[in-house]
Design a protein around this motif. Structure first.
Motif, PDB file in Angstrom:
ATOM      1  N   ASN A 187      20.858  11.175  43.252  1.00 38.26           N
ATOM      2  CA  ASN A 187      19.903  12.021  43.451  1.00 38.26           C
ATOM      3  C   ASN A 187      18.613  11.637  43.009  1.00 38.26           C
ATOM      4  O   ASN A 187      17.740  11.845  43.427  1.00 38.26           O
ATOM      5  N   LEU A 188      18.593  10.520  41.979  1.00 41.60           N
ATOM      6  CA  LEU A 188      17.507  10.087  41.252  1.00 41.60           C
ATOM      7  C   LEU A 188      16.445   9.311  42.165  1.00 41.60           C
ATOM      8  O   LEU A 188      15.300   9.047  41.940  1.00 41.60           O
ATOM      9  N   ARG A 189      17.099   8.903  43.262  1.00 38.02           N
ATOM     10  CA  ARG A 189      16.178   8.041  44.312  1.00 38.02           C
ATOM     11  C   ARG A 189      15.295   8.849  44.942  1.00 38.02           C
ATOM     12  O   ARG A 189      14.381   8.390  45.106  1.00 38.02           O
ATOM     13  N   SER A 190      15.725  10.197  45.062  1.00 40.73           N
ATOM     14  CA  SER A 190      14.907  11.243  45.890  1.00 40.73           C
ATOM     15  C   SER A 190      13.851  11.581  44.941  1.00 40.73           C
ATOM     16  O   SER A 190      14.196  11.924  43.594  1.00 40.73           O
ATOM     17  N   ARG A 191      12.486  11.797  45.295  1.00 39.61           N
ATOM     18  CA  ARG A 191      11.583  12.484  44.625  1.00 39.61           C
ATOM     19  C   ARG A 191      11.791  13.764  44.250  1.00 39.61           C
ATOM     20  O   ARG A 191      11.405  14.343  43.374  1.00 39.61           O
ATOM     21  N   GLN A 192      12.687  14.484  44.838  1.00 37.59           N
ATOM     22  CA  GLN A 192      13.110  15.940  44.767  1.00 37.59           C
ATOM     23  C   GLN A 192      13.796  16.123  43.250  1.00 37.59           C
ATOM     24  O   GLN A 192      13.870  17.170  42.813  1.00 37.59           O
ATOM     25  N   CYS A 193      14.515  15.092  42.583  1.00 35.22           N
ATOM     26  CA  CYS A 193      15.450  15.341  41.625  1.00 35.22           C
ATOM     27  C   CYS A 193      14.346  15.606  40.480  1.00 35.22           C
ATOM     28  O   CYS A 193      13.627  14.504  39.927  1.00 35.22           O
ATOM     29  N   ILE A 194      15.042  16.630  39.677  1.00 32.23           N
ATOM     30  CA  ILE A 194      14.303  17.072  38.338  1.00 32.23           C
ATOM     31  C   ILE A 194      15.183  16.680  37.158  1.00 32.23           C
ATOM     32  O   ILE A 194      14.545  17.066  35.907  1.00 32.23           O
ATOM     33  N   ASN A 195      16.280  16.002  37.321  1.00 31.44           N
ATOM     34  CA  ASN A 195      17.078  15.599  36.200  1.00 31.44           C
ATOM     35  C   ASN A 195      16.456  14.458  35.572  1.00 31.44           C
ATOM     36  O   ASN A 195      15.668  13.689  36.008  1.00 31.44           O
ATOM     37  N   ARG A 196      16.677  14.444  34.207  1.00 30.67           N
ATOM     38  CA  ARG A 196      16.217  13.456  33.223  1.00 30.67           C
ATOM     39  C   ARG A 196      16.733  11.981  33.550  1.00 30.67           C
ATOM     40  O   ARG A 196      18.196  12.143  33.610  1.00 30.67           O
TER      41      ARG A 196
ATOM     42  N   ARG B 163      12.356  27.364  26.988  1.00 30.59           N
ATOM     43  CA  ARG B 163      11.934  26.815  28.139  1.00 30.59           C
ATOM     44  C   ARG B 163      12.379  25.252  28.214  1.00 30.59           C
ATOM     45  O   ARG B 163      12.489  24.812  29.343  1.00 30.59           O
ATOM     46  N   ASN B 164      12.456  24.624  27.119  1.00 29.00           N
ATOM     47  CA  ASN B 164      13.031  23.372  27.125  1.00 29.00           C
ATOM     48  C   ASN B 164      14.518  22.973  26.964  1.00 29.00           C
ATOM     49  O   ASN B 164      15.096  21.985  26.697  1.00 29.00           O
ATOM     50  N   GLU B 165      15.196  23.979  27.191  1.00 27.27           N
ATOM     51  CA  GLU B 165      16.693  23.971  27.077  1.00 27.27           C
ATOM     52  C   GLU B 165      17.529  22.936  28.252  1.00 27.27           C
ATOM     53  O   GLU B 165      18.430  22.230  28.010  1.00 27.27           O
ATOM     54  N   THR B 166      16.955  23.031  29.310  1.00 24.91           N
ATOM     55  CA  THR B 166      17.377  21.957  30.330  1.00 24.91           C
ATOM     56  C   THR B 166      16.116  21.586  31.268  1.00 24.91           C
ATOM     57  O   THR B 166      15.065  22.025  31.121  1.00 24.91           O
ATOM     58  N   ALA B 167      16.304  20.499  32.009  1.00 24.61           N
ATOM     59  CA  ALA B 167      15.438  20.084  32.814  1.00 24.61           C
ATOM     60  C   ALA B 167      14.961  21.052  33.795  1.00 24.61           C
ATOM     61  O   ALA B 167      13.806  21.105  34.256  1.00 24.61           O
ATOM     62  N   LEU B 168      15.844  21.793  34.247  1.00 27.24           N
ATOM     63  CA  LEU B 168      15.721  22.883  35.186  1.00 27.24           C
ATOM     64  C   LEU B 168      14.627  24.271  34.670  1.00 27.24           C
ATOM     65  O   LEU B 168      13.639  24.445  35.291  1.00 27.24           O
ATOM     66  N   SER B 169      15.100  24.518  33.740  1.00 24.19           N
ATOM     67  CA  SER B 169      14.128  25.496  32.872  1.00 24.19           C
ATOM     68  C   SER B 169      12.769  24.867  32.732  1.00 24.19           C
ATOM     69  O   SER B 169      11.628  25.589  32.737  1.00 24.19           O
ATOM     70  N   LYS B 170      12.783  23.699  32.165  1.00 23.62           N
ATOM     71  CA  LYS B 170      11.422  22.981  31.963  1.00 23.62           C
ATOM     72  C   LYS B 170      10.492  22.921  33.022  1.00 23.62           C
ATOM     73  O   LYS B 170       9.608  23.292  33.184  1.00 23.62           O
ATOM     74  N   PHE B 171      11.198  22.622  34.209  1.00 23.25           N
ATOM     75  CA  PHE B 171      10.527  22.445  35.663  1.00 23.25           C
ATOM     76  C   PHE B 171       9.975  23.967  35.931  1.00 23.25           C
ATOM     77  O   PHE B 171       8.995  24.101  36.493  1.00 23.25           O
TER      78      PHE B 171
ATOM     79  N   ASN C 222      12.113  25.350  44.852  1.00 22.78           N
ATOM     80  CA  ASN C 222      10.687  25.014  45.152  1.00 22.78           C
ATOM     81  C   ASN C 222      10.842  23.360  45.644  1.00 22.78           C
ATOM     82  O   ASN C 222       9.973  22.584  45.383  1.00 22.78           O
ATOM     83  N   GLY C 223      11.743  23.080  46.711  1.00 19.25           N
ATOM     84  CA  GLY C 223      11.945  22.021  47.105  1.00 19.25           C
ATOM     85  C   GLY C 223      12.468  20.892  46.497  1.00 19.25           C
ATOM     86  O   GLY C 223      12.529  19.602  46.632  1.00 19.25           O
ATOM     87  N   SER C 224      12.881  21.107  45.065  1.00 18.13           N
ATOM     88  CA  SER C 224      13.240  20.184  43.992  1.00 18.13           C
ATOM     89  C   SER C 224      14.884  20.603  43.893  1.00 18.13           C
ATOM     90  O   SER C 224      15.429  21.780  44.142  1.00 18.13           O
ATOM     91  N   ILE C 225      15.578  19.504  43.329  1.00 18.70           N
ATOM     92  CA  ILE C 225      17.057  19.456  43.033  1.00 18.70           C
ATOM     93  C   ILE C 225      17.341  19.258  41.775  1.00 18.70           C
ATOM     94  O   ILE C 225      16.750  18.494  41.008  1.00 18.70           O
ATOM     95  N   TYR C 226      18.371  20.033  40.922  1.00 14.64           N
ATOM     96  CA  TYR C 226      18.593  19.803  39.724  1.00 14.64           C
ATOM     97  C   TYR C 226      20.507  19.720  39.613  1.00 14.64           C
ATOM     98  O   TYR C 226      20.844  20.628  40.581  1.00 14.64           O
ATOM     99  N   VAL C 227      20.942  18.753  39.100  1.00 15.32           N
ATOM    100  CA  VAL C 227      22.442  18.649  39.232  1.00 15.32           C
ATOM    101  C   VAL C 227      22.840  19.013  37.890  1.00 15.32           C
ATOM    102  O   VAL C 227      22.312  18.149  36.715  1.00 15.32           O
ATOM    103  N   GLY C 228      23.832  19.608  37.676  1.00 15.53           N
ATOM    104  CA  GLY C 228      24.394  20.062  36.460  1.00 15.53           C
ATOM    105  C   GLY C 228      26.103  20.089  36.342  1.00 15.53           C
ATOM    106  O   GLY C 228      26.460  20.270  37.595  1.00 15.53           O
TER     107      GLY C 228
END
Length: 143
Positions: free
Chosen positions: A123-132, A65-73, A36-42
């Motif tokens: 990737n945190l500089r990008s608004r697309q990053c969903i990592n905490r 659902r809260n296991e990772t930032a990706l699943s929460k997203f 959905n236009g977002s990025i998760y790094v693991g």
């Protein structure tokens, strides 16, 4: 005389569609998931396909659902719910960003953990990053 030939165990033997054709059995990698236009790094020290399998399970099981930032997203945006309200797997593109070395006693740092933190920061500089941001502060679990 006994022969100890090394078998080629890196061949894909996925039963269903392979998330990373030709690379699904890689270990010690930093990976990227795009949805959905977002990025998760693991990262994972196990086979990447088993880590992806755990992610996929968290998309289907609401108690995870809260296991990772990706699943929460995915759950917060309801990317795993179709128009009829049925739970389905969202479309996620997986890729390997970097193959790393795992920590060995005597080393000062863990290449796998440092690489993941570096790529999250990039990737945190990008608004697309969903990592905490707290993902950066976690101590190495391999030491």
């Amino acid at each position: 005389m006994v022969s100890f030939e090394k078998k080629n165990d890196n061949k894909c033997n996925c039963k269903t569609s392979c998330p990373l054709p030709g690379e699904c059995k890689e270990t010690n990698v930093v990976y990227k998931a795009e949805t959905n236009g977002s990025i998760y790094v693991g990262m994972t020290k196990t086979e990447i396909r088993s880590r992806i399998r755990r992610h996929r399970h968290s998309f289907r099981a609401e108690y995870k659902r809260n296991e990772t930032a990706l699943s929460k997203f995915v759950w917060d945006r309801q990317l795993n719910v179709d128009k009829d309200g049925n739970i389905q797997e969202p479309e996620v593109r997986w890729s390997i960003l970097r193959k790393c070395n795992l920590y060995k006693p005597g080393q000062k740092t863990c290449d796998l953990c440092i690489s993941e933190k570096y790529l999250i920061i990039m990737n945190l500089r990008s608004r697309q990053c969903i990592n905490r941001k707290s993902d950066i502060a976690i101590k190495c679990i391999h030491r």
